[in-house]
Design a protein around this motif. Sequence first.
Motif, PDB file in Angstrom:
ATOM      1  N   GLY A  46       0.930  -1.190  -0.007  1.00  9.24           N
ATOM      2  CA  GLY A  46       0.180   0.101   0.141  1.00  9.24           C
ATOM      3  C   GLY A  46       0.750   1.302   0.068  1.00  9.24           C
ATOM      4  O   GLY A  46       0.411   2.157  -0.484  1.00  9.24           O
ATOM      5  N   LYS A  47       1.981   1.190   0.839  1.00 12.37           N
ATOM      6  CA  LYS A  47       2.781   2.655   0.769  1.00 12.37           C
ATOM      7  C   LYS A  47       4.115   2.270   0.658  1.00 12.37           C
ATOM      8  O   LYS A  47       4.629   1.454   1.338  1.00 12.37           O
ATOM      9  N   ILE A  48       4.860   2.861  -0.384  1.00  7.68           N
ATOM     10  CA  ILE A  48       6.307   2.823  -0.425  1.00  7.68           C
ATOM     11  C   ILE A  48       6.960   4.042  -0.259  1.00  7.68           C
ATOM     12  O   ILE A  48       6.651   5.119  -0.943  1.00  7.68           O
ATOM     13  N   ILE A  49       8.104   4.069   0.742  1.00 11.85           N
ATOM     14  CA  ILE A  49       8.688   5.287   0.939  1.00 11.85           C
ATOM     15  C   ILE A  49      10.138   5.085   0.030  1.00 11.85           C
ATOM     16  O   ILE A  49      10.939   4.125   0.244  1.00 11.85           O
ATOM     17  N   ALA A  50      10.342   5.881  -1.088  1.00 15.37           N
ATOM     18  CA  ALA A  50      11.329   5.708  -2.038  1.00 15.37           C
ATOM     19  C   ALA A  50      12.331   6.708  -1.794  1.00 15.37           C
ATOM     20  O   ALA A  50      12.192   7.844  -1.905  1.00 15.37           O
ATOM     21  N   ILE A  51      13.598   6.198  -1.224  1.00 17.51           N
ATOM     22  CA  ILE A  51      14.678   7.260  -0.816  1.00 17.51           C
ATOM     23  C   ILE A  51      15.860   7.323  -1.785  1.00 17.51           C
ATOM     24  O   ILE A  51      16.359   6.043  -1.998  1.00 17.51           O
ATOM     25  N   ASP A  52      16.196   8.241  -2.164  1.00 19.49           N
ATOM     26  CA  ASP A  52      17.337   8.412  -2.926  1.00 19.49           C
ATOM     27  C   ASP A  52      17.670   9.956  -3.250  1.00 19.49           C
ATOM     28  O   ASP A  52      16.862  10.908  -3.793  1.00 19.49           O
TER      29      ASP A  52
END
Length: 225
Positions: A46-52
């Motif tokens: 449901g929720k993806i935290i994409a860090i870059d």
Amino acid sequence: MGRYDRNMMCISEEENNSLRYKTVAVAGCGGLGGHIIEMLGRLGVGKIIAIDGDVFEDSNLNRQILSHTQNLGKPKALAALERMKLVNPDVELLPVMNRIDENNAGIILQKAEVVIDALDNVSGRMILQQSCEDFGVPLVHGAIAGWYAQIATILPGDRTLDKIYSGLNDAEIKNPLGNPSFTPALTASIEVSEVLKLLIGRGELLRNKMLFINLLDNNYEIIEM
């Protein structure tokens, strides 16, 4: 047929439905992270935290699924958001256009139920491990170099990365082997399978062990840690 019908041939409808309420953080949106985000979205997390904190460059085009000739110079985390709108708009993707460090890790990761390591440096991985331990959250580790890859699942207190990278730092972990297109895709697949097992509470994890893959010689070895 519905979007998730084929998923439910290997997981139950109840397990499938539970994924929409899960939050997973992916540290790194490059070779590993792009494939990981794609697969998580297609599973219906449901929720993806994409860090870059990086932007795309020419050298990413050989392997990074989020990169293409039209988004060179664009933030990788933002590209993940745009890709997910196309792949599965029901998934909430939160782009974080910063590198993970000791000052922001707690804020970024505190709501995640699983954190995925798709980084390319030891210092960042150690920050992830410590933050996951502080929050009591599992960490799925993956690393690639040329024909080779390694994957491990780390629960709070395991400190598996201490054993893998004992005495090493970023300057000592260089990658002279490069990264082709196939190694990150395979490694990401295994990392995502570990995440799914954690989220549905079923299956055997790569805990206190590391899967080492040598694709050149077709050798797959599980090493006790």
